[in-house]
Design a protein around this motif. Structure first.
Motif, PDB file in Angstrom:
ATOM      1  N   SER A 190     -18.388  -4.034  16.508  1.00 50.41           N
ATOM      2  CA  SER A 190     -19.585  -4.112  15.666  1.00 50.41           C
ATOM      3  C   SER A 190     -19.251  -4.359  14.200  1.00 50.41           C
ATOM      4  O   SER A 190     -20.138  -4.695  13.412  1.00 50.41           O
ATOM      5  N   THR A 191     -17.984  -4.240  13.811  1.00 51.95           N
ATOM      6  CA  THR A 191     -17.578  -4.452  12.418  1.00 51.95           C
ATOM      7  C   THR A 191     -16.884  -5.794  12.203  1.00 51.95           C
ATOM      8  O   THR A 191     -16.556  -6.138  11.066  1.00 51.95           O
ATOM      9  N   LEU A 192     -16.634  -6.552  13.256  1.00 56.06           N
ATOM     10  CA  LEU A 192     -15.826  -7.768  13.168  1.00 56.06           C
ATOM     11  C   LEU A 192     -16.654  -9.048  13.149  1.00 56.06           C
ATOM     12  O   LEU A 192     -17.755  -9.094  13.694  1.00 56.06           O
ATOM     13  N   ASP A 193     -16.079 -10.086  12.549  1.00 55.25           N
ATOM     14  CA  ASP A 193     -16.665 -11.426  12.595  1.00 55.25           C
ATOM     15  C   ASP A 193     -16.070 -12.249  13.731  1.00 55.25           C
ATOM     16  O   ASP A 193     -16.701 -13.156  14.244  1.00 55.25           O
ATOM     17  N   ASN A 194     -14.813 -11.930  14.099  1.00 51.39           N
ATOM     18  CA  ASN A 194     -14.108 -12.653  15.157  1.00 51.39           C
ATOM     19  C   ASN A 194     -13.355 -11.661  16.029  1.00 51.39           C
ATOM     20  O   ASN A 194     -12.971 -10.591  15.571  1.00 51.39           O
TER      21      ASN A 194
ATOM     22  N   ARG B  99     -15.023 -20.014  21.505  1.00 52.91           N
ATOM     23  CA  ARG B  99     -14.673 -18.892  20.633  1.00 52.91           C
ATOM     24  C   ARG B  99     -15.595 -17.735  21.001  1.00 52.91           C
ATOM     25  O   ARG B  99     -16.809 -17.829  20.840  1.00 52.91           O
TER      26      ARG B  99
ATOM     27  N   LYS C 209     -17.360 -14.500  20.345  1.00 46.40           N
ATOM     28  CA  LYS C 209     -17.788 -13.727  19.175  1.00 46.40           C
ATOM     29  C   LYS C 209     -17.968 -12.266  19.574  1.00 46.40           C
ATOM     30  O   LYS C 209     -18.260 -11.952  20.734  1.00 46.40           O
ATOM     31  N   PRO C 210     -17.836 -11.359  18.617  1.00 43.76           N
ATOM     32  CA  PRO C 210     -17.964  -9.932  18.912  1.00 43.76           C
ATOM     33  C   PRO C 210     -19.268  -9.557  19.619  1.00 43.76           C
ATOM     34  O   PRO C 210     -19.255  -8.774  20.560  1.00 43.76           O
ATOM     35  N   GLN C 211     -20.394 -10.132  19.183  1.00 39.30           N
ATOM     36  CA  GLN C 211     -21.672  -9.777  19.800  1.00 39.30           C
ATOM     37  C   GLN C 211     -21.723 -10.202  21.260  1.00 39.30           C
ATOM     38  O   GLN C 211     -22.257  -9.486  22.101  1.00 39.30           O
TER      39      GLN C 211
ATOM     40  N   THR D 219      -7.775  -5.035  11.905  1.00 37.82           N
ATOM     41  CA  THR D 219      -8.213  -6.426  11.848  1.00 37.82           C
ATOM     42  C   THR D 219      -8.336  -7.049  13.226  1.00 37.82           C
ATOM     43  O   THR D 219      -9.295  -7.733  13.521  1.00 37.82           O
TER      44      THR D 219
END
Length: 156
Positions: free
Chosen positions: A11-15, A68, A70-72, A111
């Protein structure tokens, strides 16, 4: 890492990225092909019946270079798996294809997710007859204490 922890980190990541124990990254176009629940029932070498349950993520490099994750999207896959398979907050095990299918524990370095080598262990060491390792100490590291006794047996 437990399932609740990976959800929190996602929930905190972009990738989403995974790094192997040797420092190389799982290609960024990987797929999560499975999220499952694995239960292992077994008897250890001491005769004790045991049960182990983990949430399993299978990563796959499909050579789909445009993909790619994505986290969501991974959170959505996890959510559906929890609902359909009634997955609880178990530890996560990751499968990834190298020379053979490797199984890894998972960590997070702030990260990226780190794939950690799993280790085998004897669960019944008290019954195996394998001696426990003795502590090795250098004589130079033993604190010196004053004593009035001498090597010949004389004491003050």
């Amino acid at each position: 890492m437990k399932l609740s922890e990976i959800k929190k980190q996602l929930s905190t990541l972009d990738n989403v990225a995974f790094v192997l124990p040797n420092g190389t990254f799982v290609p960024e176009h990987f797929h999560v092909t499975e999220v499952g629940l694995i239960t292992k029932n077994f008897i250890d070498c001491g005769g004790k019946v045991r049960k182990e349950t983990v949430v399993n993520f299978q990563l796959w490099d499909a050579h789909d270079f445009e993909h790619r994750l994505k986290p969501q999207k991974l959170l959505d896959i996890i959510s559906l798996s929890e609902k359909v398979l009634r997955i609880e907050d178990y530890e996560i095990e990751v499968e990834y294809q190298a020379e053979t299918i490797g199984k890894y524990d998972i960590g997070f370095n702030g990260t990226v997710f780190t794939l950690l080598n799993k280790q085998t262990a004897c669960l019944a060491q008290d019954q195996c007859g394998i001696p426990t390792e003795k502590q090795k100490v250098k004589l130079s590291e033993i604190p010196t204490q004053s004593s009035c006794c001498t090597p010949g047996g004389g004491c003050c």
